[in-house]
Design a protein around this motif. Structure first.
Motif, PDB file in Angstrom:
ATOM      1  N   ASP A   4      -4.390   3.328  -0.350  1.00  0.00           N
ATOM      2  CA  ASP A   4      -3.601   2.751   0.743  1.00  0.00           C
ATOM      3  C   ASP A   4      -3.272   1.287   0.465  1.00  0.00           C
ATOM      4  O   ASP A   4      -3.272   0.452   1.374  1.00  0.00           O
ATOM      5  CB  ASP A   4      -4.348   2.886   2.081  1.00  0.00           C
ATOM      6  N   SER A  45      -3.800  -2.883   3.704  1.00  0.00           N
ATOM      7  CA  SER A  45      -3.655  -1.440   3.931  1.00  0.00           C
ATOM      8  C   SER A  45      -2.660  -1.253   5.068  1.00  0.00           C
ATOM      9  O   SER A  45      -2.151  -2.229   5.631  1.00  0.00           O
ATOM     10  CB  SER A  45      -5.002  -0.775   4.261  1.00  0.00           C
ATOM     11  N   THR A  46      -2.385  -0.021   5.411  1.00  0.00           N
ATOM     12  CA  THR A  46      -1.353   0.262   6.413  1.00  0.00           C
ATOM     13  C   THR A  46      -1.570  -0.502   7.706  1.00  0.00           C
ATOM     14  O   THR A  46      -0.622  -1.023   8.305  1.00  0.00           O
ATOM     15  CB  THR A  46      -1.313   1.777   6.715  1.00  0.00           C
ATOM     16  N   HIS A  47      -2.802  -0.605   8.159  1.00  0.00           N
ATOM     17  CA  HIS A  47      -3.081  -1.235   9.452  1.00  0.00           C
ATOM     18  C   HIS A  47      -3.843  -2.563   9.354  1.00  0.00           C
ATOM     19  O   HIS A  47      -4.042  -3.230  10.367  1.00  0.00           O
ATOM     20  CB  HIS A  47      -3.887  -0.270  10.339  1.00  0.00           C
TER      21      HIS A  47
END
Length: 462
Positions: free
Chosen positions: A73, A223-225
């Motif tokens: 990610d 990462s994505t979040h």
């Protein structure tokens, strides 16, 4: 106490971090019988080592480890954004004019990347990975030559392993550095790190440097979040237990942040644990030890402001593999030849490490002006210089990213910043008098010299 039989290898590597795993893969692939030892093979959780520059990506590819940045990610990184008093300047990575593609780096959770590197090392033929704590280096009875290590398991089993060469890469808090050099890290500040959830940065897919007072704040998506924030805190770190550190973040740091970032920053202060890491400078040392080599942060460190540590580390492994290849050193038992090759390694690595090391330290001094009037003049000049674009950003970011490996380029741009700072200050003051301009010229140039030259001297004299 239980002692197991003696085992022999061609190479022992102490520490399965960035350098250790890459070296195990490189030397195992070359046919060397390698033992890689790590005290704890569970996924590490660190606040640094999360952004790999394009130069590091290139070295990763040459080591056959490019897949290690995949499936974790991670976030592609295409350059930097520098924020100063509400203004943002974009500093993109350069374009490769042969492929017409922009260079890119990758940011990620450090632990996930490390676990992929460990898997790659474990799956390499000739490499044995063991979870053991190395307690001591074993030396010959009649000399200083390192001939192996003694280690201990979590169940208090004791082991002795022997090899003609041991590579020590046990990191920032190295246990064995003192057996290699008398130099110690010069710690000027600490990074305090935590994660911001679902933050939209001003420039997506870019690292961000906020020129705050008294020192810079870094932010980049990992990462994505998750977005990592690293707050540089100069001097002694305020106490966590008494709430001083949290108060420092709320009262000193938060007001310096862009309004679009501040709410998430304050929200994270309520939920996230504040963790710290010392930021130090340790100039490299030439290897003169028989039977032992020290690499990675145990041997050479720079401020992590520019994210160059992993790039230097992977470049070191690429170069180490070349100088200690079976063609150049048929057997590690030839200690004199190993030392000769390591002396060549020490000077050859300066092509890439000097620029990254000096740039990191000089930029940190510049960005952590801390109300020093002369440094603030240089800081404003540096930001204005970046705003010019073109070669004024291509050169500096090429150095920072590890794509340009010519220290003279760093010297040119640093003093170009100094003269540009003099120009914009004189212009803003209405060119008020030749005497005043001469004093400012002298002061700013002197400040530029004392900011960069001590690090250049330290890097090149050894």
């Amino acid at each position: 106490m239980t002692t197991t039989p003696i085992e022999e290898f061609e190479l022992i590597i102490v520490g399965a971090g960035i350098v250790g795993c890459a070296a195990a893969k490189a030397f195992g692939t070359d046919g060397r019988r390698v033992l890689l030892l790590e005290r704890d093979l569970t996924e590490p959780d660190r606040i640094v080592g999360e952004l790999l520059q394009p130069g590091g990506i290139n070295s990763l590819k040459s080591l056959g480890l490019e897949d290690c940045v995949e499936g974790i990610d991670g976030i592609p990184c295409y350059g930097y954004g520098v924020i100063h008093k509400g203004q943002t300047v974009e500093i993109p990575y350069p374009v490769n004019y042969e492929t017409e593609k922009q260079a890119s780096g990758k940011s990620f959770h450090h632990g996930r990347f490390i676990q992929n590197l460990r898997k790659a090392a474990t799956c390499t033929e000739n490499v044995t990975v063991r979870e053991l704590t190395v307690n001591t280096l074993i030396r010959e009875d009649d000399g200083d030559k390192v001939i192996g290590v003694s280690a201990q398991s979590k169940t208090n089993e004791y082991f002795k392993f022997y090899a003609p060469l041991t590579i020590v890469c046990d990191g920032l808090f190295s246990k064995f550095r003192k057996e290699f050099t008398t130099k110690t890290p010069d710690v000027r500040s600490n990074f305090v790190g935590f994660v911001l959830k679902d933050l939209e940065l001003p420039l997506p897919n870019h690292g961000h440097v906020i020129l705050a007072n008294p020192s810079p704040v870094l932010m980049y998506q990992i990462s994505t979040h998750d977005t990592r924030v690293l707050v540089d805190v100069p001097g002694k770190l305020p106490s966590v237990s008494t709430g001083e550190l949290r108060a420092y973040m709320e009262n000193i740091v938060a007001p310096e942040l862009p309004e679009s970032i501040r709410p998430k920053f304050m929200e994270a202060l309520e939920t996230e644990k504040l963790r710290s890491m010392p930021n130090g400078f340790l100039p490299p040392s030439a290897n003169q030890s028989t039977g032992m080599i020290v690499v990675g942060d145990a041997m050479n460190m720079r401020h992590p402001l520019t994210g160059g540590g992993m790039t230097v580390a992977f470049n070191d492994v690429v170069l180490l593999r070349e100088f200690l290849s079976p063609q150049n050193v048929p057997s590690f038992t030839d200690s004199e030849l190993v030392i000769k090759q390591m002396n060549s390694f020490h000077w050859k690595r300066k092509n890439y490490c000097t620029a990254i090391n000096v740039l990191a330290m000089a930029l940190y001094r510049l960005f952590a002006a801390n109300h020093d009037a002369d440094l603030e003049v240089l800081q404003r000049g540096c930001f204005s210089y970046f705003q010019l674009g073109g070669d004024c950003v291509d050169g500096p970011v090429g150095l920072l990213s590890g794509l340009i490996q010519r220290p003279i380029v760093l010297v040119y741009h640093f003093f170009a910043v100094a003269f540009h700072a003099i120009y914009i200050e004189a212009k803003s003051n209405g060119w008020s008098g030749a005497h005043h301009s001469f004093i400012m010229l002298f002061t700013v140039l002197y400040t530029a010299c004392v900011t960069i030259l001590p690090y250049l001297w330290t890097e090149t004299k050894y």
